[in-house]
Design an enzyme around this catalytic site. Structure first.
Site, short mmCIF file in Angstrom:
data_model
loop_
_atom_site.label_atom_id
_atom_site.label_comp_id
_atom_site.label_asym_id
_atom_site.label_seq_id
_atom_site.Cartn_x
_atom_site.Cartn_y
_atom_site.Cartn_z
N CYS B 77 6.87 4.63 -5.59
CA CYS B 77 8.19 5.67 -5.02
C CYS B 77 9.25 4.81 -5.64
O CYS B 77 9.67 4.19 -7.11
CB CYS B 77 7.77 6.85 -4.21
SG CYS B 77 8.67 7.18 -3.77
N HIS B 177 2.69 9.16 -4.56
CA HIS B 177 2.31 8.20 -3.67
C HIS B 177 0.83 7.85 -3.90
O HIS B 177 0.24 8.89 -3.60
CB HIS B 177 2.71 9.09 -1.76
CG HIS B 177 4.29 8.65 -2.24
ND1 HIS B 177 5.30 7.32 -1.18
CD2 HIS B 177 5.12 9.32 -2.31
CE1 HIS B 177 5.74 7.53 -1.22
NE2 HIS B 177 5.87 8.94 -1.50
N GLU B 179 -1.78 6.35 -2.50
CA GLU B 179 -2.06 5.85 -1.64
C GLU B 179 -2.04 7.15 -0.49
O GLU B 179 -3.05 7.03 0.35
CB GLU B 179 -1.35 4.69 -0.09
CG GLU B 179 -0.29 5.99 0.11
CD GLU B 179 1.13 5.47 -0.42
OE1 GLU B 179 1.08 5.22 -1.92
OE2 GLU B 179 2.32 6.25 -0.01
#
EC number: 4.3.2.10
Lengths: 259, 195
Positions: B77, B177, B179
């Site tokens: 990001c 992202h 994650e």
């Protein structure tokens, strides 16, 4: 292509999910973490967890739940319910939430939106707006008026100008709940959602009234919503998320298909 | 194996840590130069605003440390944007690992900014995308993007085509992202950890 999002909402009390029809009659619908993980696996695009108790003691229980959710699921999730300060938001983000949703606190103190956006970034600040179509006062015409306290208490705010204001103040998304359609299963408030979304440059999550798969199709087309949120129809398996996404995909709505 | 997550004023990195936990990877969260230099893998996360983040990196000397690293580094990001030459966000000179400028999405009817939600990536050319289905969906939240350039190893379309992932030597970067990008994101992270 950017997809439309399907978001199950889990109202949480003591670590378990509940959902009331028009926020009054609560029914138990299972363990919050397990249910969240199941939805993620089924293809939910995001989850919302609302703490509907929000006393100081329960708040610790909720933070613990948020930590368990964050550990378990690998999609974004938002938490809300009684969040009213920078410290509250910090605690939730620290527990692993990706976004927080604020509602009454933003109405009481609109500067809070600016503070939170500055401190944590707009991307994690969702402003929830509960709205009801009512007379704006004695002998006044009917208008969309912002309500607080689970939709029971009218404010002075008109819904569209408030939506514009929260965006200007730094909200990253708006969770728009029509109290007129919430719990009815008769469909989302399409016209209102389209008006708010058409005037906003941030995503609008439409909430309230989903009863059929067609209702989601409508809210993404006529309602111009970026995401559709629902609770009991998912919890009681009246609509399964994989079926819903397959249906919408077939209708030409951009969907993230995972299987 | 030693994995370090670089600590700076990058907003909330809790979900990055949890994602590594789910992969069974241990990690250190630190801004200590010696720890970072001795790591096998370095993750440079980022949520927030470019100029504030760059100022902080400069104060800590991390703006010189990061480009000099030789082990695999993954920026995500804003972390990816700071690895580029320049960001239009508050006119910020960045670290210049990738010779490309990060620009704001132009105001365009029908496209809200930020670009927020799940979008598909394609035209893979990185070991990090090994095993991904074509047009895999990942989760984005950003208002600025790097255009497609010689370092692009996965692209995405919003308003116009842009770089979803970059790669140059030991430096890897993702605009989205990982994650919180479901199984796809998990695969990308695990590919990075097993480089």
């Amino acid at each position: 292509m950017l997809t439309k999002r399907i978001i199950p909402c889990l109202d949480v009390k003591d670590g378990r999910t509940v959902k009331g029809v028009n926020f009054v009659n609560l029914r138990d619908a299972g363990d919050a973490v397990e249910l969240g993980a199941l939805y993620a696996e089924q293809g939910a695009d995001e989850l919302v967890f609302l703490d509907i108790t929000a006393t100081v003691e329960d708040r610790k229980t909720f933070a613990e739940l948020v930590r368990r959710v964050a550990h378990t699921i690998n999609i974004p999730f938002t938490v809300g319910g009684g969040i009213s300060s920078v410290a509250d938001v910090s605690a939730m983000l620290h527990a692993g939430a990706d976004k927080v949703s604020i509602n009454s606190a933003a109405v009481r103190n609109p500067d809070l939106i600016n503070e939170l956006a500055l401190e944590f970034g707009s991307q994690c600040i969702v402003v929830a707006i509960d709205t009801r179509y009512v007379p704006a006062g004695p002998d006044m015409p009917w208008e969309h008026i912002v309500h607080t306290h689970g939709g029971r208490k009218p404010t002075e705010l008109r819904t569209l100008p408030w939506a514009k204001e929260v965006e200007e103040r730094g909200a990253g998304e708006i969770l728009l709940t029509s109290m007129d359609t919430d719990g009815t299963k008769a469909g989302f408030a399409l016209e209102l959602t389209a008006t708010i979304s058409g005037n906003a440059n941030i995503p609008i999550i439409a909430s309230g009234g989903a009863g059929t798969m067609e209702h989601f199709q409508e809210v993404f087309t006529a309602g111009k919503a970026d995401a559709g949120l629902a609770a009991s129809i998912f919890h009681f398996r009246e609509i399964d998320i994989p079926d819903l996404k397959q249906y919408l995909h077939g209708q030409g709505i951009p969907m993230r298909m995972t299987k | 194996m030693k994995t370090v997550i670089i600590k700076y004023n990058a907003g909330n990195v809790q979900s990055v840590m949890y994602a590594l936990d789910r992969l069974g990877a241990s990690y250190l969260y630190t801004d200590d130069e010696a720890e970072i230099r001795s790591a096998d893998k370095v993750i440079f996360p980022g949520v927030g605003e470019a100029s504030t983040a760059m100022n902080y990196l400069r104060r800590k000397g991390l703006d010189r440390l990061i480009p000099s690293l030789t082990q695999p580094v993954l920026g995500t990001c804003v972390g990816m944007q700071l690895m580029c030459r320049y960001s239009e966000e508050n006119n910020t000179t960045c670290m210049g690992i990738f010779d490309v400028d990060v620009l704001r999405f132009p105001a365009t009817p029908g496209f809200k900014v930020p670009h927020m939600g799940w979008n598909s990536i394609h035209a893979y050319g990185s070991p990090l995308t090994a095993g991904l289905p074509e047009d895999a969906y990942v989760y984005f939240v950003h208002s600025y993007a790097a255009p497609v350039c010689p370092f692009t190893v996965a692209s995405c379309e919003y308003v116009h085509p842009f770089s979803a992932m970059l790669h140059k030597d030991n430096f890897y970067a993702a605009q989205f992202h990982c994650e919180i990008s479901g199984e796809v994101g998990q695969r990308i992270l695990s590919n990075f950890l097993t480089l």
